[in-house]
Design a protein around this motif. Sequence first.
Motif, PDB file in Angstrom:
ATOM      1  N   LEU A   1       0.745  -1.112   0.037  1.00 28.16           N
ATOM      2  CA  LEU A   1       0.050   0.023  -0.059  1.00 28.16           C
ATOM      3  C   LEU A   1       0.909   1.136   0.091  1.00 28.16           C
ATOM      4  CD1 LEU A   1      -2.403  -1.544   2.510  1.00 28.16           C
ATOM      5  CD2 LEU A   1      -3.223  -0.925   0.336  1.00 28.16           C
TER       6      LEU A   1
ATOM      7  N   PRO B   1      -4.671   0.863   4.457  1.00 27.15           N
ATOM      8  CA  PRO B   1      -4.557   1.751   3.277  1.00 27.15           C
ATOM      9  C   PRO B   1      -4.708   3.180   3.359  1.00 27.15           C
ATOM     10  CG  PRO B   1      -6.632   0.480   3.231  1.00 27.15           C
ATOM     11  CD  PRO B   1      -5.965   0.078   4.279  1.00 27.15           C
TER      12      PRO B   1
ATOM     13  N   LEU C   1      -4.975  -2.206  -8.394  1.00 19.01           N
ATOM     14  CA  LEU C   1      -5.010  -2.842  -7.303  1.00 19.01           C
ATOM     15  C   LEU C   1      -5.648  -4.195  -7.766  1.00 19.01           C
ATOM     16  CD1 LEU C   1      -4.267  -3.861  -4.172  1.00 19.01           C
ATOM     17  CD2 LEU C   1      -6.548  -2.466  -3.913  1.00 19.01           C
TER      18      LEU C   1
HETATM   19  C1  GZL Z   1      -7.057  -1.620  -0.281  1.00 17.50           C
HETATM   20  C2  GZL Z   1      -8.514  -1.749  -0.002  1.00 17.50           C
HETATM   21  C3  GZL Z   1      -9.229  -0.523  -0.184  1.00 17.50           C
HETATM   22  C4  GZL Z   1      -9.422   0.030  -1.762  1.00 17.50           C
HETATM   23  C5  GZL Z   1     -10.877   0.697  -1.445  1.00 17.50           C
HETATM   24  O1  GZL Z   1      -6.413  -2.710  -0.067  1.00 17.50           O
HETATM   25  O2  GZL Z   1      -8.662  -2.176   1.124  1.00 17.50           O
HETATM   26  O3  GZL Z   1     -10.662  -0.588   0.518  1.00 17.50           O
HETATM   27  O4  GZL Z   1      -8.564   0.488  -2.161  1.00 17.50           O
HETATM   28  C6  GZL Z   1     -11.602  -0.258  -0.504  1.00 17.50           C
HETATM   29  O5  GZL Z   1     -11.571   0.806  -2.606  1.00 17.50           O
HETATM   30  O6  GZL Z   1     -12.456   0.814   0.015  1.00 17.50           O
END
Ligand code: GZL
Length: 312
Positions: A123, A156, A261
Amino acid sequence: ALAAFGASAALSQTALAQTVGFSQIGSESGWRAAETTLTKQQAEERGITLKFSDAQQKQENQIAAIRSFIAQGVDAILLAPVVATGWDSVLKEAKDAEIPVVLLDRQVDSDKSLYLTAVGSDLVHEGEVAGQWLVDHVAGKECRVVELQGTTGSSPAIDRKTGFEKAIAGHDNVKIVRSQTGDFTRAQGKEVMESFLQAEGRGQNICALYAHNDDMAVGAIQAIKEAGLKPGDDILVVSIDGVPDIFKAIAAGEANATVELTPNMAGPAFDALKAYMDDGTVPPKFIQTDSKLYTKADDPEGEYERRKNLGY
Ligand code: GZL
């Protein structure tokens, strides 16, 4: 001997986690919806019975769901932890019940002995890629940045902020002038961006928006347009996830960059559970580090087409 071999092979198959409880955060973003879709698909393909719980982004609902899974005697638990703290006791209860827990897409501060393994992404790197894109794009020009943070206390939100700040450190022309959580949702992304615009000369003093996910960016784009400004031009827009709608915005010139991602966290998680069930292997953390940056130069229309039916 062959029969015995057959039996043990069959046993190892049945040793696969038959019933898995999944404590999902909610459906706050398109990315989250895709993760849920893919997890259900993967369970189906692997013959796993998935017990699904949507916590509406509340930690107490996740803790209650985990307790319920324990009471039901599931074989394993998947947990996407909404925030990083407050998990020790319920993870200990799962451990005492000898039910392995695999973390998905977010991390927890609990000791790693309290869960089997974690599947996620770097992240911090995602934030760095976003920040580096902006530094390169403005090429030395003054750039006042507003930041829409993810859910307060989530890994995150913490790590993507750290990464972005690492990338812009040493470039005094780029500075974050306002930063507030939009809780990863479109609605709050729009609302907070409206307040940023209000506070920054109706947006005249804002050069760029950094949003911790695409959904907040999509909400903010709406606010920028309603303020009579051109998103992607008057105000640059960079975010993370790679959901279909951000590619639509990039194609329209209303957003500039996104860091992808993968929503497929369940695949590696179910693989890890199988390895553990088969022979007690404790799989190492599975962290994706190859977050790809997409801009207008990367066929955003095609990327939208490729993603629009993946359950976002
Ligand atoms: C990232 C994840 C985040 C996403 C969002 O790993 O946990 O949570 O980036 C989501 O879109 O809400």
